[in-house]
Design an enzyme around this catalytic site. Sequence first.
Site, PDB file in Angstrom:
ATOM      1  N   PHE A  60       0.109   1.378  11.398  1.00 39.09           N
ATOM      2  CA  PHE A  60      -0.012   0.016  10.861  1.00 39.09           C
ATOM      3  C   PHE A  60      -1.301  -0.656  11.340  1.00 39.09           C
ATOM      4  CE2 PHE A  60       0.922  -4.549  10.764  1.00 39.09           C
ATOM      5  CZ  PHE A  60       1.456  -4.682   9.492  1.00 39.09           C
ATOM      6  N   HIS A  91      11.431   1.136   7.614  1.00 37.65           N
ATOM      7  CA  HIS A  91      10.196   0.916   8.360  1.00 37.65           C
ATOM      8  C   HIS A  91       9.109   1.879   7.870  1.00 37.65           C
ATOM      9  CE1 HIS A  91       8.387  -1.031  11.832  1.00 37.65           C
ATOM     10  NE2 HIS A  91       7.799   0.103  12.145  1.00 37.65           N
TER      11      HIS A  91
HETATM   12  N1  INI Z   1       3.791   4.140  13.436  1.00 38.41           N
HETATM   13  C1  INI Z   1       3.317   5.377  13.145  1.00 38.41           C
HETATM   14  O1  INI Z   1       2.102   5.626  13.263  1.00 38.41           O
HETATM   15  N2  INI Z   1       4.170   6.349  12.727  1.00 38.41           N
HETATM   16  C2  INI Z   1       5.510   6.130  12.579  1.00 38.41           C
HETATM   17  O2  INI Z   1       6.242   7.081  12.196  1.00 38.41           O
HETATM   18  C3  INI Z   1       6.036   4.842  12.868  1.00 38.41           C
HETATM   19  N3  INI Z   1       7.432   4.571  12.718  1.00 38.41           N
HETATM   20  O3  INI Z   1       8.168   5.392  12.170  1.00 38.41           O
HETATM   21  O4  INI Z   1       7.933   3.528  13.135  1.00 38.41           O
HETATM   22  C4  INI Z   1       5.128   3.842  13.307  1.00 38.41           C
HETATM   23  N4  INI Z   1       5.546   2.593  13.624  1.00 38.41           N
HETATM   24  C5  INI Z   1       4.757   1.684  14.406  1.00 38.41           C
HETATM   25  C6  INI Z   1       3.794   0.857  13.569  1.00 38.41           C
HETATM   26  O5  INI Z   1       2.717   1.644  13.096  1.00 38.41           O
HETATM   27  C7  INI Z   1       3.199  -0.275  14.402  1.00 38.41           C
HETATM   28  O6  INI Z   1       2.470   0.265  15.463  1.00 38.41           O
HETATM   29  C8  INI Z   1       4.270  -1.226  14.942  1.00 38.41           C
HETATM   30  O7  INI Z   1       5.098  -1.686  13.892  1.00 38.41           O
HETATM   31  C9  INI Z   1       3.619  -2.441  15.635  1.00 38.41           C
HETATM   32  O8  INI Z   1       2.793  -3.174  14.741  1.00 38.41           O
END
Ligand code: INI
Length: 156
Positions: A60, A91
């Site tokens: 993200f 998510h």
């Molecule tokens: N971020 C990832 O890079 N891969 C994932 O599989 C993932 N899942 O599944 O939750 C993930 N979540 C975290 C997201 O990218 C953010 O870092 C978080 O929401 C904080 O902003």
Amino acid sequence: MDQVQIFEGQLRGEGRKFAIVISRFNSTITGRLLEGALDCLTRHGTLREDISVYYVPGAFEIPLMAQTLAKKEDVDGIICLGAVIRGATDHYDLVCAESSKGIAKVSLDSGIPVGFGIVTTNNIEQAIERAGTKAGNKGFDTAMGVLEMVDLLEQV
Ligand code: INI
């Protein structure tokens, strides 16, 4: 085809600078993608000192880092690496959608090739397959795409 002018990017890394943005989430996978991207760039002539690697928490956060680099750093291309693996909630869909939209936006806004090297899979096995095993290495492939686009854009 006689008079048609054909433009194609060559895979030339000599004298070019690249930034890699990599997420720490699922680092077993993303570490392999990083190895693949570095292998591709250095095999095509980019010096290791001309490659900078920026770690972010998750996929993200990749677009913001890429956008900041596109504005502030003197780079020819940016390679984004991450691994988003489906879980029990939605998510996954949100992270996939925002990271892909964000990366595309950074590339279009900046005019710099920004590669989408994020594996998005239903399970860990599929991610492993795309990180240097059965289905190749998406980090390597993404670096190739960025090399090609850097060279192609220079011809226009
Ligand atoms: N971020 C990832 O890079 N891969 C994932 O599989 C993932 N899942 O599944 O939750 C993930 N979540 C975290 C997201 O990218 C953010 O870092 C978080 O929401 C904080 O902003």
